[in-house]
Design an enzyme around this catalytic site. Structure first.
Site, mmCIF file in Angstrom:
data_model
loop_
_atom_site.group_PDB
_atom_site.id
_atom_site.type_symbol
_atom_site.label_atom_id
_atom_site.label_comp_id
_atom_site.label_asym_id
_atom_site.label_seq_id
_atom_site.Cartn_x
_atom_site.Cartn_y
_atom_site.Cartn_z
ATOM 1 C CB SER A 117 -41.734 -29.718 -2.152
ATOM 2 O OG SER A 117 -42.761 -30.051 -1.256
ATOM 3 C CD GLU A 160 -44.443 -35.869 -6.374
ATOM 4 O OE1 GLU A 160 -43.864 -35.751 -5.279
ATOM 5 O OE2 GLU A 160 -44.087 -35.260 -7.399
ATOM 6 C CG HIS A 182 -42.608 -35.043 -2.164
ATOM 7 N ND1 HIS A 182 -43.241 -34.289 -3.114
ATOM 8 C CD2 HIS A 182 -42.135 -34.164 -1.239
ATOM 9 C CE1 HIS A 182 -43.165 -33.010 -2.782
ATOM 10 N NE2 HIS A 182 -42.485 -32.907 -1.654
#
Length: 528
Positions: free
Chosen positions: A222, A341, A447
């Site tokens: 990320s 995600e 995610h």
């Protein structure tokens, strides 16, 4: 895609994903000799003093080691200064405080301090053989997170590599780009400079921990993955690593200096610092608690982040442009995204608002995220394709446009430079925390959920037997990439056939249709 301040909610989300799941002198050639194992494996000498860590049968941990001076007082919004030396033996059995952040994470901003520039070193038992090193940069939208989340024993014990996890300045303290804070072009990116200081510390000290300073891989997820993109093009990072891992990195979310300066001037005004003659002094005199609110640089719908600034001394160029045009560092890269995600962000927003995602709301969500392109996106991602589910349709659009096709573009550019190994994490039954398992829609392979397969993060159900096999396979692949620059014979390099490995608990497999499945030609057309 609208570029504005990545709002409070996006920031919280990137960090909540993790929390819910849970420059000194150097030797001329530090790798020239292989010292014998130390008499006391708990003691290690660094350039600033001796540390005492924790010794377990299968690994060692040295935690909370300062790699730079506390960035407080006159050092606030300055490049990191060398860490001061200490007498005697420093206790290194506990992680240091998290860098200052707002109270939007589950720890409500506790256990934080402006004095936070420390790192942790995980090692296998001492040996005469030096191990390759992975330096892990945490995610959290550049406003949350910490090094302490990532228990790295699995990579150390099974993978036989040294792992370094680090803190870096976040939010306004890490990225405020007010023109009064320094010479033209030398503002912002303090958190990015912290990461570079940590990499220099690794270069100068890791040999004493059994690591090879010539075999360093930088890795992150990320915001951490986005940081890795920056180091691939930042002049001050050159020569500090030999390979890179980018996991779910929104590397397009860099902000240019003029826009970052405008946002930073607004931030200073809201903090009560408006006089151009005294604004820098005013900002540095503010109490730390008054600076917990982040400065926002990039926005995706209701989600937002702070972060690095391009067109500056530290980051002169846009990483996406340099990577796409084949001008990034010539190093092997492991890069990938997760199949679903953005469902995490939609799920957390759903839990906060406790409101349904109605069909009438779908155009509003697309408009707030994609602006003038909303109608084209709606046509490509109709609700009918997702059984009428607004959360799944919206998540699919943002997953493809913001994560998957950005990674596809980077993969193609990086492959012009060196070997690239691409993946998609596709365990749609990946363990998620309780609140995310009670929603009216699945979060799938969302995610941050792949992190549970590499690190002992906790806060979620245990892996089932098939998932544990996948976890072992991923640890083996990541650690072999750190050691050798490739993740194993079963993982082909990205080539003209665009081979990627789909990571699945029912058997990973090579796929070649990623860009079409993710509608990347459509998204590329929107960028033109």
């Amino acid at each position: 895609m609208r570029r504005e301040s990545f709002g409070r909610r996006a920031v919280t989300v990137l960090v909540a994903a993790l929390v819910l799941l849970a420059g000194c002198a150097r030797d001329d050639d530090p790798a020239a000799s292989s010292p014998s194992p130390p008499a006391d494996p708990a003691l290690v000498q660094t350039t600033t003093g001796t540390v005492r860590g924790v010794v377990a049968p299968d690994h060692r941990l040295f935690a909370g080691i300062p790699y730079a001076a506390p960035p407080v007082g006159p050092l606030r919004w300055q490049a990191p200064a060398p860490a001061p030396s200490w007498p005697g033996v420093r206790d290194a059995t506990r992680t240091g405080p998290r860098c200052l952040q707002d109270g939007s994470d589950l720890e409500m901003g506790r256990q934080t301090s402006e004095d936070c520039l420390s790192l942790n070193v995980w090692t296998p038992p001492p040996s005469e053989r030096k191990r390759a090193v992975m330096v892990w940069i945490h995610g959290g939208a550049f406003i949350n997170g910490s090094s302490g989340i990532y228990d790295s024993r699995w990579l150390t014990t099974r993978g036989d590599v040294v792992v370094v996890t680090l803190n870096y300045r976040l939010g306004a303290l890490g990225f405020l780009a007010h023109p009064a804070l320094g010479p033209p072009g030398a503002v912002g990116n303090y958190g990015l400079q912290d990461q570079q200081a940590a990499l220099r510390w690794v270069r100068d000290n890791i040999a004493n921990f059994g690591g090879d300073p010539g075999a360093v891989t930088i890795a992150g997820e990320s915001a951490g993955g986005m940081s890795v993109c920056d180091h691939l093009v930042a002049p001050g990072s050159e020569g500090l690593f030999r390979a890179a891992v980018i996991q779910s990195g929104p590397c397009q979310a860099q902000l240019a200096l003029p826009e970052a300066q405008r946002a930073s001037v607004d931030y200073a005004r809201d903090a009560g610092c408006t006089d151009p003659r005294t604004v820098a002094t005013c900002l540095r005199a503010l109490p730390a608690d008054g600076l917990r609110k982040p400065v926002w640089f990039y926005r995706i719908g209701d989600d937002a982040l702070s972060g690095p600034v391009t067109g500056t001394k530290v980051l002169p160029v846009d990483p996406m442009r340099e990577i796409s045009e084949g001008r990034a560092a010539k190093v092997p890269v492991l890069i990938g995204t997760n199949h679903d995600e953005f469902t995490l962000f939609v799920a957390l927003e759903y839990l906060r608002s406790k409101g349904p995602y109605t069909e009438a709301r779908y155009p509003q969500l697309l408009s707030s995220t994609f602006g003038r392109n909303a109608a084209a996106v709606a046509a490509r991602y109709p609700l009918s394709r997702y059984a009428g589910s607004v959360p799944l349709a919206y998540s699919a659009a943002v997953t493809d446009g913001v994560f998957a096709c950005v990674a596809d573009r980077m993969t193609q550019g990086l492959a012009k430079q060196d070997s690239v190994y691409a993946y998609e994490f596709d365990d749609r039954g990946a363990p998620a925390p309780d609140p995310l398992r009670s929603l009216p829609f699945p979060v799938g392979a969302s995610h941050s959920l792949e992190l549970r397969y590499l690190f002992d993060i906790g806060g979620a159900p245990k892996l089932n037997p098939d998932q544990q096999v996948l976890s072992d396979q991923m640890i083996d692949a990541w650690s072999q990439f750190v050691r050798d620059g490739h993740p194993g014979d079963d993982w082909p390099a990205f080539d003209a056939q665009e081979k990627r490995l789909s990571l699945r608990p029912d058997g990973s497999r090579v796929k070649t249709d990623f860009d079409q499945a993710r509608q990347c030609p459509f998204w590329a057309g929107l960028e033109e």
